[in-house]
Design a protein around this motif. Sequence first.
Motif, PDB file in Angstrom:
ATOM      1  N   UNK A 201      -2.535   3.581  -2.404  1.00  0.00           N
ATOM      2  CA  UNK A 201      -2.800   2.755  -3.935  1.00  0.00           C
ATOM      3  C   UNK A 201      -2.504   1.282  -3.249  1.00  0.00           C
ATOM      4  N   UNK A 202      -3.923   0.361  -3.308  1.00  0.00           N
ATOM      5  CA  UNK A 202      -3.417  -0.965  -3.337  1.00  0.00           C
ATOM      6  C   UNK A 202      -2.566  -1.527  -4.170  1.00  0.00           C
ATOM      7  N   UNK A 203      -1.387  -2.286  -3.723  1.00  0.00           N
ATOM      8  CA  UNK A 203      -0.568  -2.869  -4.659  1.00  0.00           C
ATOM      9  C   UNK A 203      -0.208  -4.291  -4.421  1.00  0.00           C
ATOM     10  N   UNK A 204       0.144  -4.998  -5.405  1.00  0.00           N
ATOM     11  CA  UNK A 204       0.866  -6.309  -5.270  1.00  0.00           C
ATOM     12  C   UNK A 204       1.533  -6.670  -6.313  1.00  0.00           C
ATOM     13  N   UNK A 205       1.944  -8.040  -6.438  1.00  0.00           N
ATOM     14  CA  UNK A 205       2.806  -8.523  -7.618  1.00  0.00           C
ATOM     15  C   UNK A 205       2.187  -9.561  -8.339  1.00  0.00           C
ATOM     16  N   UNK A 206       2.230  -9.561  -9.713  1.00  0.00           N
ATOM     17  CA  UNK A 206       1.955 -10.585 -10.573  1.00  0.00           C
ATOM     18  C   UNK A 206       2.669 -11.850 -10.691  1.00  0.00           C
ATOM     19  N   UNK A 207       2.637 -12.689 -11.765  1.00  0.00           N
ATOM     20  CA  UNK A 207       3.272 -14.020 -11.640  1.00  0.00           C
ATOM     21  C   UNK A 207       4.612 -13.661 -11.807  1.00  0.00           C
ATOM     22  N   UNK A 208       5.032 -12.627 -12.671  1.00  0.00           N
ATOM     23  CA  UNK A 208       6.468 -12.519 -12.856  1.00  0.00           C
ATOM     24  C   UNK A 208       7.250 -11.800 -11.869  1.00  0.00           C
ATOM     25  N   UNK A 209       6.465 -11.359 -10.734  1.00  0.00           N
ATOM     26  CA  UNK A 209       7.076 -10.482  -9.562  1.00  0.00           C
ATOM     27  C   UNK A 209       7.067  -9.107  -9.894  1.00  0.00           C
ATOM     28  N   UNK A 210       6.555  -8.527 -10.974  1.00  0.00           N
ATOM     29  CA  UNK A 210       6.246  -6.940 -11.048  1.00  0.00           C
ATOM     30  C   UNK A 210       5.051  -6.532 -10.289  1.00  0.00           C
ATOM     31  N   UNK A 211       5.231  -5.296  -9.743  1.00  0.00           N
ATOM     32  CA  UNK A 211       4.243  -4.566  -8.965  1.00  0.00           C
ATOM     33  C   UNK A 211       3.081  -4.088  -9.889  1.00  0.00           C
TER      34      UNK A 211
ATOM     35  N   UNK B 216      10.079  -4.671 -10.584  1.00  0.00           N
ATOM     36  CA  UNK B 216       9.901  -5.940  -9.550  1.00  0.00           C
ATOM     37  C   UNK B 216       9.974  -5.642  -8.225  1.00  0.00           C
ATOM     38  N   UNK B 217       9.302  -6.318  -7.538  1.00  0.00           N
ATOM     39  CA  UNK B 217       9.558  -6.222  -5.996  1.00  0.00           C
ATOM     40  C   UNK B 217      10.675  -6.384  -5.643  1.00  0.00           C
ATOM     41  N   UNK B 218      11.420  -7.398  -6.130  1.00  0.00           N
ATOM     42  CA  UNK B 218      12.664  -7.841  -5.575  1.00  0.00           C
ATOM     43  C   UNK B 218      13.843  -6.917  -5.815  1.00  0.00           C
ATOM     44  N   UNK B 219      13.638  -6.015  -7.010  1.00  0.00           N
ATOM     45  CA  UNK B 219      14.700  -5.180  -7.248  1.00  0.00           C
ATOM     46  C   UNK B 219      14.620  -3.871  -6.418  1.00  0.00           C
TER      47      UNK B 219
ATOM     48  N   UNK C  21      -4.111  -6.740 -14.441  1.00  0.00           N
ATOM     49  CA  UNK C  21      -3.897  -5.340 -13.716  1.00  0.00           C
ATOM     50  C   UNK C  21      -2.802  -4.702 -14.177  1.00  0.00           C
ATOM     51  N   UNK C  22      -2.842  -3.191 -14.157  1.00  0.00           N
ATOM     52  CA  UNK C  22      -1.906  -2.526 -14.573  1.00  0.00           C
ATOM     53  C   UNK C  22      -0.801  -2.595 -13.967  1.00  0.00           C
ATOM     54  N   UNK C  23       0.418  -2.760 -14.479  1.00  0.00           N
ATOM     55  CA  UNK C  23       1.802  -2.760 -14.028  1.00  0.00           C
ATOM     56  C   UNK C  23       2.211  -1.214 -13.494  1.00  0.00           C
ATOM     57  N   UNK C  24       3.046  -0.862 -12.536  1.00  0.00           N
ATOM     58  CA  UNK C  24       3.914   0.190 -12.106  1.00  0.00           C
ATOM     59  C   UNK C  24       5.042   0.180 -12.651  1.00  0.00           C
ATOM     60  N   UNK C  25       5.164   1.338 -13.774  1.00  0.00           N
ATOM     61  CA  UNK C  25       6.164   1.575 -14.445  1.00  0.00           C
ATOM     62  C   UNK C  25       6.942   2.935 -14.031  1.00  0.00           C
ATOM     63  N   UNK C  26       8.391   2.896 -14.120  1.00  0.00           N
ATOM     64  CA  UNK C  26       8.894   4.318 -13.498  1.00  0.00           C
ATOM     65  C   UNK C  26       8.728   5.259 -14.714  1.00  0.00           C
ATOM     66  N   UNK C  27       8.312   6.527 -13.897  1.00  0.00           N
ATOM     67  CA  UNK C  27       8.012   7.738 -14.608  1.00  0.00           C
ATOM     68  C   UNK C  27       9.135   8.122 -15.343  1.00  0.00           C
TER      69      UNK C  27
END
Length: 367
Positions: A326-336, A220-223, A207-213
């Motif tokens: 938008x439905x969101x989650x995290x991948x194995x590295x913790x990125x949104x 990362x969700x933790x950040x 899935x596509x990651x969310x990156x800062x515009x």
Amino acid sequence: MTDNEHENGRPERRAPARVIGTPLADTPFSDSHGEEHAVPGVVPQDERKARRAERIAALCFTLAFAALVAFLVAYVHFQIGGLSATGASHVALGGTLTLALLAPAAGIVIWVRQIMPKYELVQQRHPMASPEEVRAEVAATFVQGAGESGIVKRRLLRRTLLLAAAPLGLAPLVLLRDLDSTGAPGAQLHRRLAHTVWGEKTKDGTPLRLVVEGTGQPIRAADFDSPGGIVSVVPQGYEHDLNVLAKATVILIKFREEELKPGTNPNWTHDGIVAYSKICTHVGCPAALYEQTTHHILCPCHQSTFDAADGARVVFGPAARPLPQLPIGVDEQGYLIALGDFPAPVGPGYWERGDAEARARENGGHS
């Protein structure tokens, strides 16, 4: 003998004085002394009804004056501030200006329909057909023009002209086919408007990651752990594609879990992080102003206001529907990451709004 007497000794009869702004006394409806008399084809209004209508029309004009004065007072008194002050300002300005425009219009209509005399007009009906000599002249001119143009003599020009015009009959069939919303090959425009790239995958199938515009850095969700924080994000790999960003730009807002209301789909959030379309559902402006204390998202163009804690529900302004979540989650590295596309088309509504419920069912949520 004075100046006001005739030679026979009788006093001269003066015409009544005319009020400024009124027609001369010798109008078609009055004699030289202002007395009304019958005119063929003109039906005067009943004087009793006319006087009543005159009072009503005068009341409308007076009301318009008071409304315009109230508009000026409201414009000076009410200042744009919070939602309550802005709402009061809109109601006061809009209400008084509406009354100031409608009241004189109503007064003029009453004036014309109930005070001014009615006319009975008769128009003589004439034969519609042209005289025989005119018709013969037109026919001769047409034949002469056809001969001079060469349309009959020059077959090559005639045939190629018909060839050039033939596709015009097929064009509507091709163009109307693009309005099909059933997924047929001609529905490419429909699919482009109804979907964004958030429903796609990367080249390796993730899935596509969310990156800062602006920076292109994944999050990362933790950040992103400060309640009240907001950040604008875009799909990874499309940071510079303006056509994609026009529909796919998203804002992330961090909430405490207890702050979220039932309007927000909990299955599409992660650790209190909610993602909404940044495109206002009114006319497509960027809705990115956020008031942390009220959890309100504000569109600066026309002041549409959305409750971010309650599924971006519209609480003020001209927008007709919420900002899609938008439905969101995290991948194995913790990125949104995006778990799918928006449940409804983003921005202002188009004909693809008919697919909103079907897409919501496919995504397991609601529009």
